[in-house]
Design an enzyme around this catalytic site. Structure first.
Site, mmCIF file in Angstrom:
data_model
loop_
_atom_site.group_PDB
_atom_site.id
_atom_site.type_symbol
_atom_site.label_atom_id
_atom_site.label_comp_id
_atom_site.label_asym_id
_atom_site.label_seq_id
_atom_site.Cartn_x
_atom_site.Cartn_y
_atom_site.Cartn_z
ATOM 1 N N ARG A 36 8.257 0.825 -3.538
ATOM 2 C CA ARG A 36 8.759 1.907 -4.589
ATOM 3 C C ARG A 36 8.916 1.639 -5.335
ATOM 4 N NH1 ARG A 36 12.582 4.543 0.346
ATOM 5 N NH2 ARG A 36 12.379 1.977 1.270
ATOM 6 N N LYS A 93 0.099 -4.768 8.248
ATOM 7 C CA LYS A 93 0.863 -4.647 8.379
ATOM 8 C C LYS A 93 2.053 -3.612 9.164
ATOM 9 C CE LYS A 93 3.115 -2.338 4.272
ATOM 10 N NZ LYS A 93 4.032 -0.877 4.270
ATOM 11 N N CYS A 141 2.586 3.492 9.103
ATOM 12 C CA CYS A 141 2.765 4.598 9.170
ATOM 13 C C CYS A 141 3.267 5.272 9.802
ATOM 14 C CB CYS A 141 1.690 5.115 8.404
ATOM 15 S SG CYS A 141 1.503 6.968 8.031
ATOM 16 N N PRO A 177 0.800 -1.929 -0.018
ATOM 17 C CA PRO A 177 -0.453 0.143 0.766
ATOM 18 C C PRO A 177 1.026 1.444 -0.458
ATOM 19 C CG PRO A 177 0.306 -0.826 1.887
ATOM 20 C CD PRO A 177 0.551 -2.333 1.345
#
Ligand SMILES: Cc1cc2nc3c(=O)[nH]c(=O)nc-3n(C[C@H](O)[C@H](O)[C@H](O)COP(=O)(O)O)c2cc1C
Length: 323
Positions: A223, A138, A99, A14
């Site tokens: 990425r 995650k 995050c 994600p």
């Protein structure tokens, strides 16, 4: 797939503002075996915010997409998960506990949950109870190398009924750079009966193989897929062809935002696509001037003209469907 490699499945990780339906479709067509939505705010789902619900749009050709949610309150996350499951378009629900962005951690969500593992456990328990879809998380190895939390995270997620866990094999303090801790990832795989997925700086067959050797059940790539969606088969796609395909899909996606967007589909497409565009051509002659010129691209025609010099002499075709 690379002929000499035996790897677990490769998934698109994600990425907020990137893994919208257009990019997910391109990556699935290029071999990604699972994709995740952008990070979607559980509160926004509960409030039925049009902007938030737009992030849950999918394209009919998507086959293996998981909804990636963030939040702080177990009950609200469960309510959001129920809404998502009822859409009937997602294979599973993934909770963000990694995050590091302050806007997210200030809400007690993302990597802030590593400072409150009982809460993460409660979130997974409530969400698992609320939906029949599989639920995964995650996360990272811990807030920093002095405070690894992966062992406790594994125990709590097993108890709560999670079906898998993805480790970005870094600590929150590392951001997105520095050592990927493959030894610790291997220890984590050995310490649990949960399927563990690995993530962090996979860019080529060698880095994929090194992470696969930890014993993880899947590899997530973020990425590297922005620059080359064909990373999922470790091949190099034709950047011009890929960019065009992505652009067509972006326009189709933005047409769905008409009801609430101030921007026309073309304006929204151009704004969004400028983020993706130069990445396709990175390293090629002319790529730097394309990047420098992005702010002057205002229409689809501008975009097409800007990428025209990269068109191959012999056009190749993708497994595309035409719009
Ligand atoms: C632009 C960008 C946005 C990201 N957004 C998210 C996100 O919403 N949720 C998440 O769990 N990770 C997010 N990540 C982290 C990636 O999923 C991944 O863990 C990280 O980039 C390391 O993988 P890579 O080396 O393959 O890029 C993001 C990364 C980038 C570069």
């Amino acid at each position: 797939m690379h002929p000499h490699l035996r790897l677990p499945p490769l998934y698109l990780a994600p990425m907020a503002e990137f893994t919208s339906p257009p990019m997910r479709v391109v990556c699935e067509q290029c071999g990604a075996q699972r994709t995740y939505t952008e990070m979607v705010n559980a509160e926004g789902i509960c409030r039925r915010s049009p902007k938030t619900l737009f992030l849950l749009e999918t394209f009919s050709e998507e086959r293996h997409v998981w909804a990636h949610l963030y939040g702080h309150d177990p009950i609200r996350l469960a309510e959001a998960a129920r809404f998502v499951a009822d859409l009937g378009r997602f294979e599973g629900i993934d909770i963000n506990a990694g995050c590091p962005v302050p806007r997210i951690t200030a809400q007690g969500a993302g990597s802030a949950l590593l400072n409150d593992l009982p809460r993460l456990e409660a979130i997974v328990r409530e969400v698992t109870r609320a939906v029949s879809l599989p639920v995964s998380v995650k996360t990272r190895l811990g807030p920093n190398p002095q405070r690894p939390t992966w062992q406790e995270t594994l125990k709590r997620l097993e108890a709560a009924g999670a079906r898998a866990i993805t480790f970005h094999a870094r600590y929150t303090s590392q951001g997105h750079t520095g050592t990927v801790h493959l030894d610790t990832l291997h220890e984590a795989v050995s310490a649990t009966s949960l399927p563990v997925f690995g993530n962090g700086s996979i860019t080529d067959p060698a880095t994929a193989k090194a992470m696969a050797e930890t014993g993880v059940h899947a590899l997530l790539i973020a990425r590297a897929a922005l620059e080359n969606p064909c990373i999922f088969t470790f091949s190099k796609g034709d950047p011009h062809c890929l960019a065009l395909q992505h652009l067509r899909l972006e326009l189709r996606y933005r047409e769905r935002a008409q009801a609430f967007s101030r921007l026309s589909p073309e304006e929204a497409t151009v704004l969004t696509f400028r983020r993706h565009l130069f990445r396709y051509f990175k390293g090629l002659p002319g790529a730097n001037s394309l990047r420098g010129n992005l702010m002057h691209l205002h229409t689809i025609d501008d975009l097409l003209r800007a990428i025209a010099p990269f068109r191959p002499e012999t056009p190749t075709s993708l497994p595309t469907q035409h719009l």
